[in-house]
Design a protein around this motif. Sequence first.
Motif, mmCIF file in Angstrom:
data_model
loop_
_atom_site.group_PDB
_atom_site.id
_atom_site.type_symbol
_atom_site.label_atom_id
_atom_site.label_comp_id
_atom_site.label_asym_id
_atom_site.label_seq_id
_atom_site.Cartn_x
_atom_site.Cartn_y
_atom_site.Cartn_z
ATOM 1 N N GLY A 261 1.476 14.479 -2.256
ATOM 2 C CA GLY A 261 1.155 13.782 -3.487
ATOM 3 C C GLY A 261 2.332 13.720 -4.439
ATOM 4 O O GLY A 261 2.527 12.732 -5.145
ATOM 5 N N ASP A 262 3.143 14.779 -4.459
ATOM 6 C CA ASP A 262 4.313 14.803 -5.346
ATOM 7 C C ASP A 262 5.274 13.666 -5.031
ATOM 8 O O ASP A 262 5.723 12.958 -5.934
ATOM 9 N N LEU A 263 5.593 13.503 -3.755
ATOM 10 C CA LEU A 263 6.529 12.436 -3.361
ATOM 11 C C LEU A 263 5.925 11.056 -3.600
ATOM 12 O O LEU A 263 6.623 10.141 -4.050
ATOM 13 N N ALA A 264 4.656 10.906 -3.329
ATOM 14 C CA ALA A 264 3.995 9.623 -3.569
ATOM 15 C C ALA A 264 4.009 9.298 -5.061
ATOM 16 O O ALA A 264 4.262 8.157 -5.454
ATOM 17 N N HIS A 265 3.761 10.302 -5.890
ATOM 18 C CA HIS A 265 3.778 10.085 -7.336
ATOM 19 C C HIS A 265 5.157 9.637 -7.812
ATOM 20 O O HIS A 265 5.274 8.732 -8.642
ATOM 21 N N GLU A 266 6.201 10.259 -7.291
ATOM 22 C CA GLU A 266 7.572 9.858 -7.652
ATOM 23 C C GLU A 266 7.804 8.389 -7.324
ATOM 24 O O GLU A 266 8.419 7.664 -8.096
ATOM 25 N N LEU B 136 -3.747 4.643 -1.226
ATOM 26 C CA LEU B 136 -4.652 5.187 -0.219
ATOM 27 C C LEU B 136 -4.245 6.639 -0.035
ATOM 28 O O LEU B 136 -3.138 6.916 0.427
ATOM 29 N N THR B 137 -5.111 7.561 -0.436
ATOM 30 C CA THR B 137 -4.720 8.968 -0.423
ATOM 31 C C THR B 137 -5.796 9.886 0.133
ATOM 32 O O THR B 137 -6.985 9.675 -0.111
ATOM 33 N N MET C 221 0.252 18.712 -4.959
ATOM 34 C CA MET C 221 -0.579 17.791 -5.735
ATOM 35 C C MET C 221 -1.636 17.185 -4.820
ATOM 36 O O MET C 221 -1.317 16.498 -3.857
ATOM 37 N N ASP C 222 -2.924 17.427 -5.122
ATOM 38 C CA ASP C 222 -3.976 16.867 -4.278
ATOM 39 C C ASP C 222 -4.196 15.391 -4.605
ATOM 40 O O ASP C 222 -3.629 14.848 -5.563
ATOM 41 N N GLY C 223 -5.012 14.740 -3.807
ATOM 42 C CA GLY C 223 -5.231 13.309 -3.954
ATOM 43 C C GLY C 223 -5.920 12.916 -5.245
ATOM 44 O O GLY C 223 -5.664 11.841 -5.786
ATOM 45 N N ILE C 224 -6.784 13.773 -5.768
ATOM 46 C CA ILE C 224 -7.468 13.451 -7.022
ATOM 47 C C ILE C 224 -6.473 13.447 -8.175
ATOM 48 O O ILE C 224 -6.470 12.543 -9.004
ATOM 49 N N GLU C 225 -5.599 14.447 -8.206
ATOM 50 C CA GLU C 225 -4.575 14.482 -9.261
ATOM 51 C C GLU C 225 -3.617 13.303 -9.115
ATOM 52 O O GLU C 225 -3.238 12.677 -10.111
ATOM 53 N N ILE D 28 0.842 -1.195 0.000
ATOM 54 C CA ILE D 28 0.000 0.000 0.000
ATOM 55 C C ILE D 28 0.871 1.236 0.000
ATOM 56 O O ILE D 28 1.809 1.353 0.795
ATOM 57 N N LEU D 29 0.543 2.177 -0.894
ATOM 58 C CA LEU D 29 1.169 3.492 -0.884
ATOM 59 C C LEU D 29 0.170 4.454 -0.259
ATOM 60 O O LEU D 29 -0.965 4.582 -0.733
ATOM 61 N N LEU D 30 0.577 5.078 0.828
ATOM 62 C CA LEU D 30 -0.275 5.991 1.589
ATOM 63 C C LEU D 30 0.217 7.417 1.396
ATOM 64 O O LEU D 30 1.392 7.705 1.611
ATOM 65 N N ALA D 31 -0.676 8.315 0.987
ATOM 66 C CA ALA D 31 -0.361 9.737 0.854
ATOM 67 C C ALA D 31 -1.303 10.516 1.765
ATOM 68 O O ALA D 31 -2.516 10.543 1.544
#
Length: 119
Positions: free
Chosen positions: A34-39, A50-51, A58-62, A4-7
């Motif tokens: 969100g930026d770090l999670a996306h990376e 899970l965001t 960067m919001d969770g929807i993006e 699981i990736l949690l943001a």
Amino acid sequence: MARILLAEDDESMRRFLANALEKAGHSVISYGSGDLAHEKLIGDVFDVLLTDIVMPEMDGIELARRAAELDPTLKIMFITGFAAVALNPESEAPKEARVLSKPFHLRELVQEVDRLLAA
């Protein structure tokens, strides 16, 4: 169980959620933006994103939209106090994403993640 990736931008909430999911047997990597999670999503494979929806930068929807582009099989769940934002047809949230509205009990979180994985 699942990776699981949690943001979640709230540090205490992020630790709280990660601990509950780890106790349930999941492997959790968490980020405060969100930026770090996306990376992390670019170079790694996860079963669930899970965001939170409302985060700076960067919001969770993006994040969810970009994550779904990277991996269409990734299961996505929003955790938010603003469920109407995610459910708004105008949002670009992935249609198959689930929403868990705050406040919730940790047991509910684990159950919803398990249901999402089983779907």
